[in-house]
Design a protein around this motif. Structure first.
Motif, mmCIF file in Angstrom:
data_model
loop_
_atom_site.group_PDB
_atom_site.id
_atom_site.type_symbol
_atom_site.label_atom_id
_atom_site.label_comp_id
_atom_site.label_asym_id
_atom_site.label_seq_id
_atom_site.Cartn_x
_atom_site.Cartn_y
_atom_site.Cartn_z
ATOM 1 N N GLY A 153 1.578 -1.201 -0.124
ATOM 2 C CA GLY A 153 -0.337 0.127 -0.092
ATOM 3 C C GLY A 153 0.923 0.977 -0.204
ATOM 4 O O GLY A 153 1.961 1.411 -0.027
ATOM 5 N N ASP A 154 0.049 2.051 0.029
ATOM 6 C CA ASP A 154 1.173 3.839 -0.290
ATOM 7 C C ASP A 154 0.970 4.326 1.546
ATOM 8 O O ASP A 154 0.715 3.158 2.203
ATOM 9 C CB ASP A 154 0.172 4.501 -0.955
ATOM 10 N N ARG A 155 1.864 5.286 1.229
ATOM 11 C CA ARG A 155 1.871 6.150 3.091
ATOM 12 C C ARG A 155 0.091 6.659 3.698
ATOM 13 O O ARG A 155 0.210 6.125 5.235
ATOM 14 C CB ARG A 155 2.126 7.579 2.378
ATOM 15 N N ALA A 156 -0.534 6.214 2.920
ATOM 16 C CA ALA A 156 -1.890 6.155 3.478
ATOM 17 C C ALA A 156 -2.690 4.780 4.994
ATOM 18 O O ALA A 156 -2.700 4.927 5.973
ATOM 19 C CB ALA A 156 -2.944 6.191 3.087
ATOM 20 N N ASP A 174 -2.988 12.153 3.217
ATOM 21 C CA ASP A 174 -2.978 12.669 5.069
ATOM 22 C C ASP A 174 -1.999 11.426 5.561
ATOM 23 O O ASP A 174 -1.739 10.897 5.778
ATOM 24 C CB ASP A 174 -4.501 12.300 5.547
ATOM 25 N N PRO A 175 -1.381 12.002 7.333
ATOM 26 C CA PRO A 175 -0.200 11.626 7.950
ATOM 27 C C PRO A 175 -1.780 9.920 8.187
ATOM 28 O O PRO A 175 -2.241 10.372 8.364
ATOM 29 C CB PRO A 175 -0.470 12.242 8.735
ATOM 30 N N VAL A 176 -0.224 9.302 8.678
ATOM 31 C CA VAL A 176 -1.524 7.704 9.394
ATOM 32 C C VAL A 176 -0.886 7.987 10.586
ATOM 33 O O VAL A 176 0.243 8.339 11.164
ATOM 34 C CB VAL A 176 -1.363 6.853 8.346
ATOM 35 N N SER A 177 -1.439 6.915 11.186
ATOM 36 C CA SER A 177 -0.597 6.463 12.296
ATOM 37 C C SER A 177 1.015 6.107 12.517
ATOM 38 O O SER A 177 0.798 5.270 11.564
ATOM 39 C CB SER A 177 -1.011 5.316 13.428
ATOM 40 N N PRO A 178 2.207 5.600 13.810
ATOM 41 C CA PRO A 178 3.081 5.078 13.087
ATOM 42 C C PRO A 178 2.913 3.876 13.134
ATOM 43 O O PRO A 178 1.496 3.166 12.939
ATOM 44 C CB PRO A 178 3.668 5.416 15.028
ATOM 45 N N ASP A 179 4.195 3.104 11.937
ATOM 46 C CA ASP A 179 4.428 2.190 11.654
ATOM 47 C C ASP A 179 3.969 1.295 13.374
ATOM 48 O O ASP A 179 4.995 1.453 13.958
ATOM 49 C CB ASP A 179 6.027 2.197 10.892
ATOM 50 N N HIS A 180 4.263 -0.082 12.703
ATOM 51 C CA HIS A 180 3.925 -1.263 14.025
ATOM 52 C C HIS A 180 5.104 -1.532 13.841
ATOM 53 O O HIS A 180 5.647 -2.077 13.231
ATOM 54 C CB HIS A 180 3.080 -2.244 13.377
ATOM 55 N N PRO A 181 5.225 -2.231 15.243
ATOM 56 C CA PRO A 181 6.911 -2.515 15.202
ATOM 57 C C PRO A 181 7.005 -4.246 14.351
ATOM 58 O O PRO A 181 8.291 -3.815 13.766
ATOM 59 C CB PRO A 181 6.906 -2.820 17.290
ATOM 60 N N ARG A 237 7.738 -2.525 10.579
ATOM 61 C CA ARG A 237 9.077 -2.000 10.683
ATOM 62 C C ARG A 237 9.901 -3.435 10.213
ATOM 63 O O ARG A 237 10.926 -2.993 9.648
ATOM 64 C CB ARG A 237 9.413 -0.906 11.630
ATOM 65 N N ALA A 238 10.311 -4.200 11.528
ATOM 66 C CA ALA A 238 11.128 -5.138 11.384
ATOM 67 C C ALA A 238 11.003 -6.107 10.257
ATOM 68 O O ALA A 238 12.013 -6.488 9.242
ATOM 69 C CB ALA A 238 10.504 -6.275 12.976
ATOM 70 N N MET A 239 9.253 -6.241 9.635
ATOM 71 C CA MET A 239 9.526 -6.991 8.447
ATOM 72 C C MET A 239 10.050 -6.076 6.862
ATOM 73 O O MET A 239 10.656 -7.345 6.411
ATOM 74 C CB MET A 239 7.609 -7.318 8.258
ATOM 75 N N ARG A 240 9.661 -4.920 6.773
ATOM 76 C CA ARG A 240 9.583 -4.260 5.883
ATOM 77 C C ARG A 240 11.509 -4.109 6.047
ATOM 78 O O ARG A 240 12.533 -4.012 4.670
ATOM 79 C CB ARG A 240 9.428 -2.203 6.163
ATOM 80 N N ALA A 296 -0.623 2.521 7.570
ATOM 81 C CA ALA A 296 1.020 1.784 8.362
ATOM 82 C C ALA A 296 1.022 0.881 8.364
ATOM 83 O O ALA A 296 0.497 -0.283 7.677
ATOM 84 C CB ALA A 296 0.485 2.128 10.080
ATOM 85 N N CYS A 297 2.453 0.641 8.038
ATOM 86 C CA CYS A 297 3.400 -0.082 7.915
ATOM 87 C C CYS A 297 3.296 -1.474 9.077
ATOM 88 O O CYS A 297 3.074 -1.038 10.042
ATOM 89 C CB CYS A 297 4.273 -0.351 7.937
ATOM 90 N N GLN A 298 2.919 -2.998 8.338
ATOM 91 C CA GLN A 298 2.318 -4.058 9.727
ATOM 92 C C GLN A 298 3.307 -5.467 8.777
ATOM 93 O O GLN A 298 3.730 -5.252 8.011
ATOM 94 C CB GLN A 298 0.647 -4.343 9.517
ATOM 95 N N SER A 299 2.601 -6.199 10.332
ATOM 96 C CA SER A 299 3.738 -7.727 9.638
ATOM 97 C C SER A 299 3.325 -7.944 7.859
ATOM 98 O O SER A 299 3.757 -8.549 7.534
ATOM 99 C CB SER A 299 3.466 -8.416 10.510
ATOM 100 N N PHE A 300 1.704 -7.250 7.981
ATOM 101 C CA PHE A 300 1.251 -8.295 6.762
ATOM 102 C C PHE A 300 0.675 -7.028 5.333
ATOM 103 O O PHE A 300 -0.084 -7.703 3.910
ATOM 104 C CB PHE A 300 -0.107 -8.776 6.804
#
Length: 343
Positions: free
Chosen positions: A229-232, A322-329, A332-335, A234-238
């Motif tokens: 997905g795009d910046r809309a 628009d800004p989103v909530s912070p990436d999930h830990p 971030r680890a998966m990324r 939050a980065c998650q494990s999936f």
């Protein structure tokens, strides 16, 4: 030689030549849309004759009139009335004039076809797709080398009529128009693999995803793969979204590959809105708009599967994210892991 005694003299020889080369008129049955060639049908209905026959067989038992009395319109006519509206997005009276029927009949016919197509949403829209998961991953990987992807996700706005006053504010989007915010995912072939068309235009993309059945299924570990997905989002494990501020070459390469892979959903939106022009501006209520979107997505997947002619893509302007909530830990680890391994 022209006669000087006639009020409108015409060269008789020219008339003889013209008659000799006149093409024989071909009279077609206007009650049978399939009497016309495929290029004519595609321009007006977005399907070839074979495609229309397939749709007639699919929908006949749901839309067929119980009687032919009072010159009831046939199944092919009913389908083509609805397809002309989906394709053009024009006013109902214009569709009626083109198909030689009344506006009220057009309205009833479109409604009947939409409801019939709704029955097939879970048949033609399935996640992660009709192909094996391995094939979908390989298809996405060939785009830009991004691994493990089984879908690209995004939302698109569908303009609608002004809702009733009590809920109007919910449907005003960032451009101050009334719209639905419709979430979709697609595979590497621009087939829509999931659809959520019930949210007002003011709702953020990430909120729609977090409230979706798809999100819960990913959390439950039901799928072997990830979304892009795009910046809309939050980065998650999936769900992989880009680095907000990439600092290294591998991080830049990650963002580039993710962006190219994620373009498949933008392309899907462009094809969908080119194929069915009504989706650029649905002059109906939110509930009716949601149903029409579902019907058009079913038709899009059928057209894609049957390899119907591809329309020129409708340009989708870049999103103002628009800004989103912070990436999930865990995200971030998966990324970081994907960046280290593949970029």
């Amino acid at each position: 030689m022209a006669s000087p005694f006639l009020e409108s003299p015409v060269d008789i020889g020219a008339q003889i030549v013209k008659r000799a080369f006149r093409e024989e008129r071909v009279l077609r049955d206007r009650q049978n849309p399939l009497a016309f060639p495929d290029d004519y049908l595609y321009e007006r209905y977005r399907f070839s004759a074979e495609g229309i026959v397939y749709l007639c067989r699919l929908l006949e038992r749901h839309i067929k009139n119980p009687t032919r009395r009072s010159q009831a319109i046939s199944v092919p006519q009913m389908l083509c009335i609805a397809l002309r509206f989906f394709t053009s997005g024009t006013y109902l009276y214009a569709v009626g004039d083109a198909e030689k029927i009344s506006k009220n009949t057009v309205c009833r016919t479109i409604r009947r076809v939409v409801i019939a197509l709704q029955r097939y949403i879970n048949t033609f829209i399935v996640f992660p797709g009709h192909l094996p998961t391995v094939a979908i991953k390989e298809g996405f990987h060939k785009i830009a080398g991004f691994p493990k992807v089984i879908g690209a996700i995004d939302c698109t706005h569908i303009a609608i009529s002004k809702p009733v006053k009590e809920i109007e504010a919910d449907y005003i989007d960032k451009k101050f128009t009334h719209s639905l915010n419709v979430q979709m995912t697609c595979d590497h072939q621009c087939m829509v693999t999931s659809l959520d068309a019930r949210w007002p235009g003011s709702v953020h993309d990430s909120q729609i995803f977090n409230a979706s059945v798809l999100y819960q299924r990913f959390k439950d570990g039901l799928y072997d793969g990830i979304l892009v997905g795009d910046r809309a989002y939050a980065c998650q494990s999936f769900l992989m979204s880009p680095y907000q501020n990439p600092e290294t070459r591998p991080q830049h390469d990650f963002n580039m590959a993710l962006g190219q892979t994620g373009l498949m959903i933008k392309r899907t939106f462009g094809i969908l809105k080119s194929r069915f022009g009504c989706l650029r501006d649905l002059r109906v209520s939110p509930e009716r708009a949601s149903q029409i979107v579902g019907a058009c997505v079913v038709l899009h997947n059928i057209a894609t599967t049957r390899k119907e002619a591809m329309p020129q893509e409708h340009h989708i302007p870049p999103d103002d994210v628009d800004p989103v909530s912070p990436d999930h830990p865990a995200g971030r680890a998966m990324r970081d892991n994907i960046t280290t391994q593949y970029f």
